[in-house]
Design a protein around this motif. Structure first.
Motif, short mmCIF file in Angstrom:
data_model
loop_
_atom_site.label_atom_id
_atom_site.label_comp_id
_atom_site.label_asym_id
_atom_site.label_seq_id
_atom_site.Cartn_x
_atom_site.Cartn_y
_atom_site.Cartn_z
N PRO A 250 0.81 -1.22 0.00
CA PRO A 250 0.00 0.00 0.00
C PRO A 250 0.84 1.28 0.00
O PRO A 250 0.41 2.30 -0.53
N ARG A 251 2.05 1.21 0.56
CA ARG A 251 2.93 2.38 0.50
C ARG A 251 3.25 2.73 -0.95
O ARG A 251 3.38 3.90 -1.32
N GLY A 252 3.37 1.72 -1.80
CA GLY A 252 3.62 1.96 -3.21
C GLY A 252 2.46 2.71 -3.86
O GLY A 252 2.68 3.60 -4.69
N SER A 253 1.23 2.35 -3.51
CA SER A 253 0.07 3.08 -4.03
C SER A 253 0.11 4.54 -3.62
O SER A 253 -0.12 5.44 -4.44
N LEU A 254 0.41 4.77 -2.35
CA LEU A 254 0.47 6.13 -1.84
C LEU A 254 1.57 6.93 -2.53
O LEU A 254 1.36 8.08 -2.93
N HIS A 255 2.73 6.32 -2.69
CA HIS A 255 3.84 7.01 -3.34
C HIS A 255 3.54 7.34 -4.80
O HIS A 255 3.90 8.41 -5.29
N LEU A 256 2.87 6.42 -5.50
CA LEU A 256 2.52 6.69 -6.90
C LEU A 256 1.53 7.85 -6.99
O LEU A 256 1.64 8.70 -7.88
N ALA A 257 0.59 7.91 -6.07
CA ALA A 257 -0.38 9.01 -6.07
C ALA A 257 0.30 10.35 -5.80
O ALA A 257 0.02 11.36 -6.46
N ILE A 258 1.22 10.36 -4.84
CA ILE A 258 1.92 11.62 -4.50
C ILE A 258 2.81 12.06 -5.66
O ILE A 258 2.86 13.25 -6.01
N MET A 259 3.51 11.11 -6.27
CA MET A 259 4.37 11.44 -7.39
C MET A 259 3.56 11.96 -8.58
O MET A 259 3.98 12.88 -9.29
#
Length: 324
Positions: A250-259
């Motif tokens: 889920p951290r990957g999902s969050l990071h992709l959204a922020i990027m």
């Protein structure tokens, strides 16, 4: 440090940063854009490639152009965690232990050849990267704001390297590589005016206040429910795919959204579009995959990038990215 505080728009600040770095570096412009985007998003960047292609030079250029303090740490097999975090030393004059901060206490950390250090030293960076704080002898110390780690690593196949554990890799918002420069770029680098001092003409283009404001601006970029569902669909596809042992967290999902928000900001948009997500999926997600029977190193990373590219090509994108 000179005062370069401005009232320029976020998109202009990002463009100025990219332009300044591109004028003195020989690496691909898209790598520079990714590095600036990662900083803007509040994340950390991992640069993986063979020695001598300019990974450390890019990290030093980022530190100089963005202002603030920076420290370079050369990672070696004998490095201790306290060499990074700092130590408490007893003072006879005061009769107490005084904390002496380590090199992690700075705005921009250049972690050079991070996979040359042993896993114990590597793990000392986890709290700093994830929580923006360091705990030593039961006491917690806040790190400077903004805080940005630019780490470089050599391919695992090279002698004397230790693969970064998955928990450490997951702390990096993006990971990319340079590749070898084209023949023309390499020839121009050899004949350039500042061939021995490539950063000599690079000036600070923004202040720490500018960078804090830039990071705060990311939150104002709209990400529609359709785009959020698209990101989740991409990530979910990594968790149930043949040949993938562990998919993206889920951290990957969050990071992709922020990027994606940071990329939209750089483009001068107040909303995320599917292209923002698609262009960043590989550098944000690939290094988080654990493939079956792929081992570590360059082959594993290339395999992971291929998986993400295939997923991006197969998962339908929403028609619109504006706020619903």
């Amino acid at each position: 440090m000179q005062d370069v505080s401005t009232t320029k728009s976020p998109a202009t600040i990002i463009a100025d940063l990219v332009g300044a770095l591109d004028s003195v570096l020989s690496c691909p412009r898209e790598v520079i854009e990714l590095a600036v985007c990662t900083f803007t998003a509040g994340g950390h960047l991992l640069l993986e490639d063979v020695p001598g292609v300019g990974k450390t030079t890019l990290a030093r250029a980022l530190a100089r152009a963005m202002g603030g303090e920076s420290r370079r740490i050369q990672f070696t097999p004998d490095l201790l965690p306290s060499d990074l975090t700092g130590v408490s030393i007893y003072s006879q004059s005061s009769g107490r232990f005084d904390f002496h901060p380590g090199p992690l206490f700075t705005n921009i950390v250049i972690a050079d050849e991070v996979n040359r250090a042993n896993p114990k030293a590597q793990s000392a960076m986890l709290e700093a990267m994830g929580e923006r704080q360091i705990t030593v002898d039961g006491n917690t110390y806040e790190l400077p704001d903004p805080y940005f780690v630019v780490a470089t690593q050599n391919p695992i196949e090279l002698e004397g390297t230790y693969p970064l554990p998955e928990a450490q890799l997951d702390r990096f918002m993006a990971c990319t590589s340079f590749g070898y420069p084209s023949a023309g770029t390499e020839a121009a680098m050899l004949t350039g005016e500042h061939v021995m001092r490539p950063l000599e003409g690079l000036q600070e283009v923004c202040s720490l206040d500018d960078m804090r404001a830039l990071r705060e601006s990311v939150a104002s970029v709209s990400l529609s429910p359709q785009i959020a569902d698209y990101i989740v669909a991409l990530v979910d596809a990594t968790r149930d795919r043949d040949g993938v042992r562990y998919g993206v967290s889920p951290r990957g999902s969050l990071h992709l959204a922020i990027m994606a928000r940071a990329r939209a900001l750089a483009a001068g948009r107040a909303f995320v579009v599917p292209d923002d997500v698609q262009s960043l999926a590989v550098p944000v997600l690939a290094h988080r995959l654990v493939l079956d029977n792929a081992g570590y190193g360059t082959l594993s990373m290339e395999g992971a990038r291929r998986v993400i590219r295939e997923i991006v090509g197969s998962v339908p994108a929403p028609r619109a990215g504006r706020r619903a």
